[in-house]
Write a protein that holds these residues in place. Structure first.
Motif, short mmCIF file in Angstrom:
data_model
loop_
_atom_site.label_atom_id
_atom_site.label_comp_id
_atom_site.label_asym_id
_atom_site.label_seq_id
_atom_site.Cartn_x
_atom_site.Cartn_y
_atom_site.Cartn_z
N LEU A 88 -3.30 10.88 -5.54
CA LEU A 88 -4.15 9.71 -5.83
C LEU A 88 -4.22 9.46 -7.33
CD1 LEU A 88 -7.03 10.43 -3.28
CD2 LEU A 88 -5.41 8.53 -3.16
N ASP B 175 -2.70 4.77 -3.34
CA ASP B 175 -3.89 3.97 -3.05
C ASP B 175 -4.96 4.73 -2.27
OD1 ASP B 175 -2.88 1.52 -4.23
OD2 ASP B 175 -1.48 1.47 -2.55
N ARG B 176 -4.54 5.44 -1.25
CA ARG B 176 -5.48 6.22 -0.44
C ARG B 176 -4.75 7.39 0.20
NH1 ARG B 176 -5.47 4.55 5.20
NH2 ARG B 176 -4.16 2.70 5.49
N ILE C 254 0.33 5.34 0.83
CA ILE C 254 -0.60 6.29 1.45
C ILE C 254 -0.02 7.69 1.37
CG2 ILE C 254 -1.90 6.85 3.54
CD1 ILE C 254 -1.25 3.95 4.49
N THR D 195 -9.24 9.95 4.06
CA THR D 195 -9.64 10.02 5.47
C THR D 195 -9.18 11.33 6.08
OG1 THR D 195 -9.35 7.62 5.61
CG2 THR D 195 -9.55 8.82 7.68
N GLU E 38 0.83 -1.20 0.00
CA GLU E 38 0.00 0.00 0.00
C GLU E 38 0.86 1.25 0.00
OE1 GLU E 38 -4.17 1.18 2.16
OE2 GLU E 38 -2.55 0.44 3.45
N LYS F 155 -11.31 7.32 -4.77
CA LYS F 155 -10.41 6.68 -3.80
C LYS F 155 -10.63 7.25 -2.40
CE LYS F 155 -6.68 5.40 -6.99
NZ LYS F 155 -5.23 5.52 -7.31
N LEU F 156 -10.29 6.46 -1.40
CA LEU F 156 -10.55 6.82 0.00
C LEU F 156 -9.65 7.97 0.46
CD1 LEU F 156 -11.97 6.19 2.70
CD2 LEU F 156 -10.11 4.58 3.18
#
Length: 256
Positions: free
Chosen positions: A82, A87-88, A65, A208, A63, A205-206
């Motif tokens: 992104l 990925d996120r 980030i 947060t 992953e 895509k995520l």
């Protein structure tokens, strides 16, 4: 073989092509209605994380980030990362008027590292707005991780990272076991262009979001900016009639 989980930093800065102006209060540079973009050195960091996965394979880089600390508009730069292939993303939202110094950023990154447990952090060697070149070193110190700064080449084999870095006399190659932190130099790579399909995919895509209260981190500034002024306007040159006249002027100016 260590499975890599990479965290990359993404700072929102005034675009490199914009002519910087000091604000009317002489307290900072003008940022209102000014084009912003992803810090170029951080863009290199994102590119290197993606290239590591392309070289090593998705089974060895689980992953990638992207992390940004800043005002709500920082999400624009995270979307850029992104679209490049991250990925996120994680956004630590900081109020628009909050002063964010390198140590404060390092503390916020440390809090996210403790949540995400990456084993490789890649940051730009500096941001083009303040040129501090401090966050990566401070973060490595807070985490007690080995660091390799100003990287021009990065290789990961098994559980070891090897970095070629720029030094005054040329370059040196160092190696360390993971987890580790790397800061990127301009010579490391040339970031890819984002395509329209990838920009559209990035919207799904995520991403947060955390607040300062969520992380319980004190980012109070340790210094105060008293004033900001533009450099003096460069004076025009003058013509001289002879070499003797030139030498005389240089001597009177203290240059010889």
């Amino acid at each position: 073989m260590v499975n890599l989980k990479i965290l990359v930093g993404c700072k929102r800065v005034i675009d490199f092509a914009v002519k910087i102006r000091v604000n009317a209060a002489k307290t900072a540079v003008e940022t209102a209605n000014v084009k912003h973009s992803l810090n170029p050195f951080d863009e290199i960091a994102v590119e290197e994380a993606i290239r590591l996965r392309e070289r090593m394979g998705k089974d060895k880089v689980s992953e990638i980030i992207a992390l940004s600390c800043g005002p709500p508009k920082s999400q624009e730069q995270l979307r850029t990362a992104l679209a490049m292939g991250v990925d996120r993303a994680i956004h630590v939202e900081v109020p628009e008027n909050q002063v964010l110094e390198p140590l404060g950023v390092a503390k916020l990154f440390k809090a996210i590292v403790e949540k995400e447990n990456p084993n490789l952090i890649i940051l730009g060697k500096q941001a083009i707005d303040d040129d501090s070149s401090q966050t990566g070193q401070m973060l490595a110190g807070l985490l007690n991780w080995p660091q390799a700064t100003f990287a021009s080449k990065v290789e990961v084999v098994e559980d070891k990272i090897t970095v070629t870095r720029e030094v005054d006399g040329g370059s040196e190659t160092i190696s360390s076991k993971l987890p580790a932190l790397v800061t990127t130099d301009l010579r490391l790579n040339e970031p890819r262009f984002t395509t329209l399909p990838n920009i559209m995919k990035a919207k799904k895509k995520l991403l947060t979001k955390f607040t300062l209260q969520d992380l319980n981190v004190d980012i109070s500034p340790r210094s105060e900016i008293l004033s900001v002024t533009e450099p003096p306007v460069r004076q025009g040159g003058t013509k001289v009639d002879s070499v003797d006249d030139l030498i005389s002027k240089l001597k009177s100016a203290g240059a010889l």
